[in-house]
Design a protein around this motif. Structure first.
Motif, PDB file in Angstrom:
ATOM      1  N   VAL A 303       0.822  -1.206   0.000  1.00  0.00           N
ATOM      2  CA  VAL A 303       0.000   0.000   0.000  1.00  0.00           C
ATOM      3  C   VAL A 303       0.863   1.266   0.000  1.00  0.00           C
ATOM      4  CG1 VAL A 303      -0.299   0.242   2.507  1.00  0.00           C
ATOM      5  CG2 VAL A 303      -2.098   1.013   0.967  1.00  0.00           C
ATOM      6  N   LEU A 304       2.062   1.203   0.592  1.00  0.00           N
ATOM      7  CA  LEU A 304       2.919   2.388   0.636  1.00  0.00           C
ATOM      8  C   LEU A 304       3.584   2.670  -0.703  1.00  0.00           C
ATOM      9  CD1 LEU A 304       4.587   2.116   4.174  1.00  0.00           C
ATOM     10  CD2 LEU A 304       2.582   3.418   3.470  1.00  0.00           C
ATOM     11  N   ARG A 305       3.572   1.706  -1.598  1.00  0.00           N
ATOM     12  CA  ARG A 305       4.133   1.946  -2.931  1.00  0.00           C
ATOM     13  C   ARG A 305       3.313   2.953  -3.729  1.00  0.00           C
ATOM     14  NH1 ARG A 305       5.623  -3.801  -2.655  1.00  0.00           N
ATOM     15  NH2 ARG A 305       7.902  -3.835  -2.398  1.00  0.00           N
ATOM     16  N   SER A 306       2.141   3.311  -3.217  1.00  0.00           N
ATOM     17  CA  SER A 306       1.342   4.331  -3.909  1.00  0.00           C
ATOM     18  C   SER A 306       1.801   5.748  -3.571  1.00  0.00           C
ATOM     19  CB  SER A 306      -0.139   4.170  -3.535  1.00  0.00           C
ATOM     20  OG  SER A 306      -0.358   4.430  -2.161  1.00  0.00           O
ATOM     21  N   LEU A 307       2.770   5.913  -2.649  1.00  0.00           N
ATOM     22  CA  LEU A 307       3.273   7.244  -2.328  1.00  0.00           C
ATOM     23  C   LEU A 307       3.993   7.843  -3.536  1.00  0.00           C
ATOM     24  CD1 LEU A 307       4.735   6.542   1.230  1.00  0.00           C
ATOM     25  CD2 LEU A 307       2.943   8.229   0.722  1.00  0.00           C
ATOM     26  N   PRO A 308       3.584   9.004  -3.984  1.00  0.00           N
ATOM     27  CA  PRO A 308       4.211   9.578  -5.180  1.00  0.00           C
ATOM     28  C   PRO A 308       5.647  10.033  -4.914  1.00  0.00           C
ATOM     29  CG  PRO A 308       2.635  11.122  -4.217  1.00  0.00           C
ATOM     30  CD  PRO A 308       2.476   9.834  -3.489  1.00  0.00           C
ATOM     31  N   GLY A 309       6.536   9.670  -5.837  1.00  0.00           N
ATOM     32  CA  GLY A 309       7.925  10.108  -5.753  1.00  0.00           C
ATOM     33  C   GLY A 309       8.767   9.358  -4.754  1.00  0.00           C
ATOM     34  N   VAL A 310       8.263   8.213  -4.247  1.00  0.00           N
ATOM     35  CA  VAL A 310       8.954   7.478  -3.191  1.00  0.00           C
ATOM     36  C   VAL A 310       9.237   6.060  -3.656  1.00  0.00           C
ATOM     37  CG1 VAL A 310       8.801   6.626  -0.823  1.00  0.00           C
ATOM     38  CG2 VAL A 310       7.824   8.860  -1.410  1.00  0.00           C
ATOM     39  N   THR A 311      10.450   5.582  -3.422  1.00  0.00           N
ATOM     40  CA  THR A 311      10.818   4.197  -3.709  1.00  0.00           C
ATOM     41  C   THR A 311      10.771   3.404  -2.411  1.00  0.00           C
ATOM     42  OG1 THR A 311      12.260   4.871  -5.527  1.00  0.00           O
ATOM     43  CG2 THR A 311      12.598   2.667  -4.613  1.00  0.00           C
ATOM     44  N   VAL A 312       9.964   2.354  -2.369  1.00  0.00           N
ATOM     45  CA  VAL A 312       9.751   1.565  -1.158  1.00  0.00           C
ATOM     46  C   VAL A 312      10.621   0.319  -1.200  1.00  0.00           C
ATOM     47  CG1 VAL A 312       8.076   0.205   0.151  1.00  0.00           C
ATOM     48  CG2 VAL A 312       7.411   2.426  -0.811  1.00  0.00           C
ATOM     49  N   VAL A 313      11.340   0.061  -0.097  1.00  0.00           N
ATOM     50  CA  VAL A 313      12.100  -1.179   0.057  1.00  0.00           C
ATOM     51  C   VAL A 313      11.638  -1.838   1.347  1.00  0.00           C
ATOM     52  CG1 VAL A 313      14.100  -0.391  -1.232  1.00  0.00           C
ATOM     53  CG2 VAL A 313      13.999   0.037   1.209  1.00  0.00           C
ATOM     54  N   PRO A 343       0.332  18.734   7.772  1.00  0.00           N
ATOM     55  CA  PRO A 343       0.028  18.445   6.358  1.00  0.00           C
ATOM     56  C   PRO A 343      -1.138  17.462   6.262  1.00  0.00           C
ATOM     57  CG  PRO A 343       2.022  17.297   7.039  1.00  0.00           C
ATOM     58  CD  PRO A 343       1.605  18.147   8.193  1.00  0.00           C
ATOM     59  N   SER A 344      -2.349  17.986   6.173  1.00  0.00           N
ATOM     60  CA  SER A 344      -3.557  17.171   6.350  1.00  0.00           C
ATOM     61  C   SER A 344      -4.270  16.834   5.047  1.00  0.00           C
ATOM     62  CB  SER A 344      -4.534  17.902   7.282  1.00  0.00           C
ATOM     63  OG  SER A 344      -4.882  19.167   6.752  1.00  0.00           O
ATOM     64  N   ARG A 345      -3.668  17.151   3.907  1.00  0.00           N
ATOM     65  CA  ARG A 345      -4.350  16.829   2.645  1.00  0.00           C
ATOM     66  C   ARG A 345      -4.416  15.317   2.467  1.00  0.00           C
ATOM     67  NH1 ARG A 345      -2.640  19.550  -3.019  1.00  0.00           N
ATOM     68  NH2 ARG A 345      -3.664  21.314  -1.971  1.00  0.00           N
ATOM     69  N   VAL A 346      -5.603  14.824   2.186  1.00  0.00           N
ATOM     70  CA  VAL A 346      -5.813  13.405   1.896  1.00  0.00           C
ATOM     71  C   VAL A 346      -6.613  13.299   0.596  1.00  0.00           C
ATOM     72  CG1 VAL A 346      -5.741  12.726   4.325  1.00  0.00           C
ATOM     73  CG2 VAL A 346      -7.935  13.309   3.306  1.00  0.00           C
ATOM     74  N   PRO A 347      -6.503  12.168  -0.084  1.00  0.00           N
ATOM     75  CA  PRO A 347      -5.674  11.015   0.269  1.00  0.00           C
ATOM     76  C   PRO A 347      -4.214  11.218  -0.113  1.00  0.00           C
ATOM     77  CG  PRO A 347      -6.842  10.579  -1.772  1.00  0.00           C
ATOM     78  CD  PRO A 347      -7.323  11.923  -1.296  1.00  0.00           C
ATOM     79  N   TYR A 348      -3.319  10.654   0.695  1.00  0.00           N
ATOM     80  CA  TYR A 348      -1.918  10.586   0.296  1.00  0.00           C
ATOM     81  C   TYR A 348      -1.493   9.137   0.028  1.00  0.00           C
ATOM     82  CZ  TYR A 348      -1.261   9.898   5.399  1.00  0.00           C
ATOM     83  OH  TYR A 348      -1.333   9.464   6.707  1.00  0.00           O
ATOM     84  N   LEU A 349      -2.429   8.205   0.234  1.00  0.00           N
ATOM     85  CA  LEU A 349      -2.252   6.821  -0.189  1.00  0.00           C
ATOM     86  C   LEU A 349      -3.428   6.433  -1.067  1.00  0.00           C
ATOM     87  CD1 LEU A 349      -1.142   5.040   3.140  1.00  0.00           C
ATOM     88  CD2 LEU A 349       0.317   5.818   1.261  1.00  0.00           C
ATOM     89  N   SER A 350      -3.237   5.412  -1.887  1.00  0.00           N
ATOM     90  CA  SER A 350      -4.332   4.934  -2.738  1.00  0.00           C
ATOM     91  C   SER A 350      -4.268   3.415  -2.845  1.00  0.00           C
ATOM     92  CB  SER A 350      -4.251   5.562  -4.135  1.00  0.00           C
ATOM     93  OG  SER A 350      -3.022   5.245  -4.762  1.00  0.00           O
TER      94      SER A 350
END
Length: 539
Positions: A303-313, A343-350
């Protein structure tokens, strides 16, 4: 020289710090007389001091076989076993000593600490009570008794004990800190803050006092001081994950300017889900030349791989090359986050579209009306789980509301309850087929509402922008703050607070009332949609 004379000389050597000579003399005595228990016991002490713990334990046991009523040998064995982490055996040894001589307050105190650690709270309470009765003016015994009572959730009695310890020893920083934690659980947050401040004033290096003060400050909205003291968490030493050690320096909040930043997880799933909101902001700051990496737990990675601009390991795998690093929960401090700048803008995950489609089809086939996902328990290993988890039974009232379908998205040891709910109320049980947070996120995309206790699912729903109602204990976790029904972290979240410790009736009443109104509105909206005339298309 007789054996008795040799023993007297060995004791003198031992008392004067001439351990090598004492050790050799005790060994000669035992070689001459294998039944001379005092020499066997004392040699055990010397071996224990030298790290020869297995031999020391064997010597103490040998001495006890020869003289079963030897208090020193029982106490020495208990102390050694405690140091070795063999708490059950240590408690047995101390209990044997206490049976032989009941008026040993120091032994009773040590036994109480062991029993408390073994979660044998009733026995520990009785033992601490005996120690306090024998020496009513010993502050440490009163403090330890209070700690046991607090663990047993007997908060008023615990506070009395801590205040007694402070009266006996006004410099007892531990008693002040324990008192702070106790009155905090009773909702006396300002009194708790004063107690923690006093504890760290008495002992400026007292990490627990700094850490506990940070939690109260965050709870009351003092983010500036709260985040700063929150960094003491690493020295406190009670986090579920240790601080990591890297060759690369810790990021200090300065401009990334194309550098590669590793953000790594700490603490629970909910903590990670709440604070990864900062990573897209970091990705924008790093620019095209920089990279933001997130190391996280396996079950969160999809689910965290949906973060924009972020590489998840994932934890356990090889880490990428990076220039600087930071634990995820230090990001609010570096961003200078205040209540008005969260920073309360949502959604930040998808959720993953393919999973959303699959779960949506299952929901359409099995559930009608207002679809409400429910979670009734958090992780049983969480320190506050007894206060935050409510069980499945209270949801029966919600299942009886016309037009509501409850959907179990509970995971963990209690998820099996959904297969046979108390009283047999209807529930759509999806729990057995949920593999990880990606499945949970996809299910949420097809729900109208999530109702849950304070656990990671609340954070996931909030991060996805899904409407979520959360049961909040009387003494809440710091992130839910005080006296508000909304959350500055999650715009789609509504909080239903416990009105008194241990009582959920009021919160359940309010949720039931709110859900009845929501279900009624949902039925009205569905009826309006069905009555809307179909417009023809002119040729």
């Amino acid at each position: 020289m007789t054996i008795e004379q040799a023993f007297t000389t060995a004791v003198q050597f031992q008392q004067s710090g001439r351990a090598d000579e004492a050790c050799r003399l005790y060994e000669r005595i035992i070689a001459q007389d294998r039944t001379f228990a005092p020499a066997i016991n004392n040699l055990g002490l010397l071996y224990a001091d030298r790290g020869r713990t297995a031999e020391a334990a064997a010597l103490f046991r040998r001495a006890l076989m020869l003289t079963p009523a030897a208090l020193n040998s029982w106490n020495n064995l208990g102390s050694l076993l405690y140091r070795l982490g063999r708490r059950g055996e240590a408690a047995t040894a101390y209990r044997a000593s206490a049976r032989l001589k009941p008026d040993q307050p120091a032994v009773l105190n040590e036994l109480g600490i062991l029993l408390e650690g073994l979660q044998r709270l009733d026995e520990a309470e009785e033992v601490f009570g005996r120690a306090v009765a024998l020496v009513p003016d010993e502050a440490e015994y009163a403090n330890n008794h209070g700690a046991l009572l607090r663990m047993a959730h007997r908060l008023d009695e615990a506070a009395v004990r801590f205040r007694r310890a402070i009266a006996l020893n006004p410099q007892h920083s531990g008693a002040y800190s324990n008192l702070g934690s106790t009155v905090k659980d009773r909702g006396a947050f300002w009194e708790a803050l004063l107690a923690f401040r006093r504890a760290r004033t008495l002992d400026p290096a007292f990490a627990g006092a700094h850490w506990n003060e940070s939690l109260v400050r965050l709870l009351i909205g003092d983010f500036v001081e709260g985040w700063r003291r929150y960094e003491w968490r690493w020295k406190h030493g009670r986090l579920p994950s240790p601080q990591r050690s890297f060759v690369q320096p810790r990021w200090d909040g300065s401009a990334l300017q194309g550098r590669r930043l590793l953000v790594y997880w700490e603490q629970g799933f909910g903590d990670v889900l709440q604070f990864v909101r900062y990573l897209p902001l970091l990705a924008r700051e790093a620019g095209e030349q920089g990279r933001i990496f997130l190391e996280c737990q396996h079950t969160l990675a999809p689910v965290l791989r949906s973060l924009p601009g972020v590489t998840v390991v994932e934890t356990g795998g090889p880490l990428p090359d990076f220039d600087v690093q930071i634990p995820v929960m230090s990001l609010p401090l570096l961003f200078g986050t205040r209540l008005e700048t969260v920073p309360s803008r949502v959604p930040y995950l998808s959720a993953e579209p393919a999973l959303v489609a699959r779960w949506a089809e299952r929901l359409r086939a099995a559930a009608g009306g207002l679809k409400v996902g429910i979670v009734w328990a958090g992780s049983p290993t969480h320190g506050n789980d007894r206060n935050r988890s409510i069980g499945l039974a209270p949801f029966a009232r919600l299942a009886a509301i016309p037009g509501v379908t409850l959907v179990s998205i509970q995971k963990g040891p209690t998820e099996g309850l959904a297969a046979d709910p108390p009283g047999g109320f209807p529930i759509l049980n999806l729990s057995p087929d949920i593999r990880d947070f990606a499945d949970t996120a996809a299910i949420m995309a097809g729900l109208d509402l999530v109702i849950c206790v304070d656990t990671s699912v609340a954070h996931l729903a909030g991060a996805l922008g899904v409407p979520v109602w959360v049961f909040i204990p009387f003494a809440p976790d710091w992130r839910w703050m005080l006296d508000r029904e909304d959350s500055p972290w999650y715009p789609t979240m509504r909080l239903f607070r416990q009105s008194a410790p241990g009582r959920w009736d009021d919160a359940i009443d309010r949720i039931e009332d709110a859900l009845r109104h929501r279900a009624s509105d949902h039925r009205a909206d569905e009826g309006a949609a069905q009555d809307m005339p179909v417009q023809g298309v002119e040729a």
